[in-house]
Structure formats: structure tokens, C-alpha cells
Design an enzyme around this catalytic site. Sequence first.
Site, PDB file in Angstrom:
ATOM      1  N   SER A 117       0.364  33.739  64.464  1.00  0.00           N
ATOM      2  CA  SER A 117      -0.255  33.146  65.647  1.00  0.00           C
ATOM      3  C   SER A 117      -1.241  32.047  65.281  1.00  0.00           C
ATOM      4  O   SER A 117      -1.897  32.105  64.220  1.00  0.00           O
ATOM      5  CB  SER A 117      -1.012  34.252  66.388  1.00  0.00           C
ATOM      6  OG  SER A 117      -1.827  33.709  67.389  1.00  0.00           O
ATOM      7  N   TYR A 141      -7.627  40.314  67.087  1.00  0.00           N
ATOM      8  CA  TYR A 141      -6.165  40.120  67.134  1.00  0.00           C
ATOM      9  C   TYR A 141      -5.743  39.079  66.092  1.00  0.00           C
ATOM     10  O   TYR A 141      -4.826  39.311  65.296  1.00  0.00           O
ATOM     11  CB  TYR A 141      -5.758  39.669  68.547  1.00  0.00           C
ATOM     12  CG  TYR A 141      -4.405  39.021  68.579  1.00  0.00           C
ATOM     13  CD1 TYR A 141      -3.249  39.783  68.464  1.00  0.00           C
ATOM     14  CD2 TYR A 141      -4.276  37.631  68.672  1.00  0.00           C
ATOM     15  CE1 TYR A 141      -2.002  39.178  68.448  1.00  0.00           C
ATOM     16  CE2 TYR A 141      -3.041  37.031  68.660  1.00  0.00           C
ATOM     17  CZ  TYR A 141      -1.909  37.804  68.546  1.00  0.00           C
ATOM     18  OH  TYR A 141      -0.687  37.213  68.521  1.00  0.00           O
ATOM     19  N   LYS A 145      -3.323  39.377  62.449  1.00  0.00           N
ATOM     20  CA  LYS A 145      -2.188  38.523  62.054  1.00  0.00           C
ATOM     21  C   LYS A 145      -2.438  37.896  60.682  1.00  0.00           C
ATOM     22  O   LYS A 145      -1.534  37.806  59.857  1.00  0.00           O
ATOM     23  CB  LYS A 145      -1.964  37.430  63.105  1.00  0.00           C
ATOM     24  CG  LYS A 145      -1.486  37.964  64.454  1.00  0.00           C
ATOM     25  CD  LYS A 145      -0.023  38.327  64.398  1.00  0.00           C
ATOM     26  CE  LYS A 145       0.469  38.997  65.661  1.00  0.00           C
ATOM     27  NZ  LYS A 145       1.895  39.298  65.634  1.00  0.00           N
TER      28      LYS A 145
HETATM   29  C1  WQD Z   1      -4.364  29.447  78.323  1.00  0.00           C
HETATM   30  C2  WQD Z   1      -5.407  28.615  79.098  1.00  0.00           C
HETATM   31  C3  WQD Z   1      -7.423  29.833  79.540  1.00  0.00           C
HETATM   32  C4  WQD Z   1      -5.567  32.824  82.157  1.00  0.00           C
HETATM   33  C5  WQD Z   1      -3.640  33.523  73.917  1.00  0.00           C
HETATM   34  C6  WQD Z   1      -3.959  34.239  72.638  1.00  0.00           C
HETATM   35  C7  WQD Z   1      -3.257  33.581  71.516  1.00  0.00           C
HETATM   36  C8  WQD Z   1      -1.760  33.440  71.789  1.00  0.00           C
HETATM   37  C9  WQD Z   1      -1.489  32.872  73.125  1.00  0.00           C
HETATM   38  C10 WQD Z   1      -0.357  35.167  70.897  1.00  0.00           C
HETATM   39  C11 WQD Z   1      -6.822  28.788  78.584  1.00  0.00           C
HETATM   40  C12 WQD Z   1      -6.718  29.502  80.834  1.00  0.00           C
HETATM   41  C13 WQD Z   1      -5.780  31.729  81.325  1.00  0.00           C
HETATM   42  C14 WQD Z   1      -6.178  32.824  83.444  1.00  0.00           C
HETATM   43  C15 WQD Z   1      -7.125  30.651  82.978  1.00  0.00           C
HETATM   44  N1  WQD Z   1      -1.109  34.717  71.808  1.00  0.00           N
HETATM   45  N2  WQD Z   1      -6.530  30.667  81.730  1.00  0.00           N
HETATM   46  N3  WQD Z   1      -6.916  31.722  83.814  1.00  0.00           N
HETATM   47  O1  WQD Z   1      -6.002  32.040  75.333  1.00  0.00           O
HETATM   48  O2  WQD Z   1      -4.667  29.974  74.737  1.00  0.00           O
HETATM   49  O3  WQD Z   1      -4.022  32.171  73.844  1.00  0.00           O
HETATM   50  O4  WQD Z   1      -2.234  33.576  74.095  1.00  0.00           O
HETATM   51  O5  WQD Z   1      -0.323  34.875  69.756  1.00  0.00           O
HETATM   52  O6  WQD Z   1      -3.470  34.301  70.390  1.00  0.00           O
HETATM   53  O7  WQD Z   1      -5.361  34.216  72.424  1.00  0.00           O
HETATM   54  O8  WQD Z   1      -3.629  31.704  76.222  1.00  0.00           O
HETATM   55  O9  WQD Z   1      -2.521  31.903  78.397  1.00  0.00           O
HETATM   56  O10 WQD Z   1      -4.611  33.265  77.966  1.00  0.00           O
HETATM   57  O11 WQD Z   1      -4.809  30.785  78.256  1.00  0.00           O
HETATM   58  O12 WQD Z   1      -7.797  29.684  83.364  1.00  0.00           O
HETATM   59  O13 WQD Z   1      -6.047  33.789  84.229  1.00  0.00           O
HETATM   60  O14 WQD Z   1      -5.420  29.072  80.455  1.00  0.00           O
HETATM   61  O15 WQD Z   1      -8.799  29.733  79.678  1.00  0.00           O
HETATM   62  O16 WQD Z   1      -7.470  27.563  78.738  1.00  0.00           O
HETATM   63  P1  WQD Z   1      -4.717  31.442  75.042  1.00  0.00           P
HETATM   64  P2  WQD Z   1      -3.865  32.010  77.751  1.00  0.00           P
END
Ligand code: WQD
Length: 326
Positions: A117, A141, A145
Amino acid sequence: MKIAVIGGAGYIGSHTVRELLDRGHEVKVFDNLSSGLEQNLFKDAGFVKGDILHPEEIEAFLQEFKPEGLVHLAAFKAAGESMTNPEKYSVNNITGSLNILNAATAAGVKYFVFSSSAATYGAPQYMPVDEKHPTEPENYYGYTKLAIEGFLKWYDKLRGIKFAALRYFNAAGYDVKGRITGLEKNPANLIPVVMEALTGRRKELLVFGNDYDTPDGTGVRDYIHVNDLAIGHAKAFEYLQQKNESLIVNLGVQRGTSVLDIVKAAEKASGKKVPYRIVERRPGDPASLVADPSKAFELLGWKAQYSDIDTIIKTTWKAYLSNGIV
Ligand code: WQD
């Protein structure tokens, strides 16, 4: 090649299984169906229900199937939860991975493709993020990894197993041919949350901050279509087989997309409004995170084909429609 896919009933796992089958590999899935779905299994792949926390089950599976290659995607992946319940991540992600690794070397597995990741990097110190970027995970997490990548390096040295650690950026979308439609249970990632807000399954999308130093103030990420990720796994096996050398590589697109860009694309694809509200930033979120995928292109000949935002959103919307919940 005979390939075992551990966690092959999950979201990325099922797309990977489909890609490997399409390329003529013989595939068997091992999954405990805790977050994987029976709906995601294919008739032309074998399936064994089992748990990576029961070493004898994974050992028996690999001893019986005797695969040359293995993909490991059986992990918990909620970064926020890993900070409040680290024990759960230690047991499943770390102990579970060691059980797989021990069973794999005992069964003579040669090539190990690991679902790593971008969370291994932590807060970006420069952008786009290449594989030389320091690895200082911001959440437990991401640390699990990184730790598993460390075990893989040692098992390469001591046991000769060759591995590819694929550092995924933000996996998104559904099979472009519509063959996989199982929806993730309790999603927390942006795109499924947007879909749930569109379909009325949840009241609204909470946008975590609009005061970041980004073009529209909301978080920017590198969204990669899951079919492109799946192709990356197939190409990783080709590389391992040809070069017999381990590698760590990013899978991303080098394009930043904001939360509000996703909202707009979802409104366009569905013809509906996404109800949303701006709230506080989510702790641990970087403003932007974008990959430099040039190593994947140079070493694997891999380049994203399906990762434009319209395809990502349209295929996801279709998966939601096909579940009849709209
Ligand atoms: C994306 C953007 C949020 C939800 C995570 C893991 C990472 C990887 C991918 C596996 C950000 C914003 C999100 C919501 C929002 N996983 N958001 N409202 O945090 O980039 O990564 O998933 O390996 O390790 O940490 O992904 O989809 O949660 O967020 O505004 O309800 O959407 O702040 O900017 P993230 P995400």
C-alpha cells in the site's frame, strides 16, 4: 502457472482472479469469507474456505494445490481502525501473513505477489511519490504492510522466494465487463460512500475538510481502476518468472483527483445530486497523495488503461445498479 489467491473473494482479489484466469492461469482461491463474498467467486477457479489464522488450513491448502505462484490480499485495510484496534491488525495482517509465508516456503511456492500500500510511505515529503520516498507510515495499517515487506525481503534472502510488493494507491471502480458486482460490506472509502449517499443508503457524504492547500480545498488522491491493479498482478508474475528478482513497485496513475471532482463525476454518471456536508479534516489525512508509477512502466511494462475518472465512476455506479438497490 498454478496460482493460489489468498483473499481471492474480496474486492481486489476477485478482479485479480478474473484477470489471471483470462490469461490462462490455473487459479485456486483461499478465503474465509469474512469480508469476501461468495458472489465474487468464479466457476473456473477452485475455492477452499479457510482461515490464514489457522496455519494447518493454509498449509493443507498449499500442500494439496502445490502452486508455483501465490497472491496474498487477505488483510484488514481500514487505516483509522488500525489506530484504535492495533491488536486486530497485528493478528490478522502480521501473524496471518507469516502463516502464509511459512506455508508457502514449505510448499515450494516460488513467486509471492503481495498486496502492499501507499500507506507505507506516510505523509508525502515530495510529489509524485516514487519508491525511493522514505517509508514512515502514519498509521498502524501502513506499518503492518511495511513489516510484511520486510519479512518478504528476509525470506527472499534465506529461502529464495521471489516477491513483488505492489504498493497500491487508491483502488476504485468495478470490472469494466460487469463480471464482478459484489459490494463491499461497510465501506469507508470515498467512492463507495458517495454511491451510498446517491442511493439513499446513507443520509449524506461527509467531506473531510475543504481548507487543504489543493485547487478546490478538498483532499486529492490518485485513483486507480481495479482492473488496472489486477493487470499489475499478472504482469508482476511475468516479471518474477522472467527475471527471478524481487521488486517493490507503485501502482498508481500520477493524476490527482479531489473529493469534489469525484462528487461531480458521480452526479454526471447517475443524473442525481450527491447530498454532502463539509466537516472537519480527518486526522492523518494528507492534502494530496499522487504516485510516480514510472518504475512499473519500466520494469513491468504496466500502464493504466481504465483509470480515467469517468470509467471508475461509471463502472462503480453500474455495480450498485446491478445490485438493485437504487
Ligand atoms: C479519499 C479522500 C478523504 C471518505 C485509504 C487508506 C489507504 C488505502 C486507500 C489500502 C480523502 C476523503 C473519504 C469520506 C471524505 N487503502 N473522504 N469523506 O484515506 O486516501 O486511503 O484507502 O491500502 O491505505 O488509508 O482513502 O477513500 O478513505 O479517502 O471526504 O467519507 O476522500 O479525506 O481525501 P485514503 P479514502
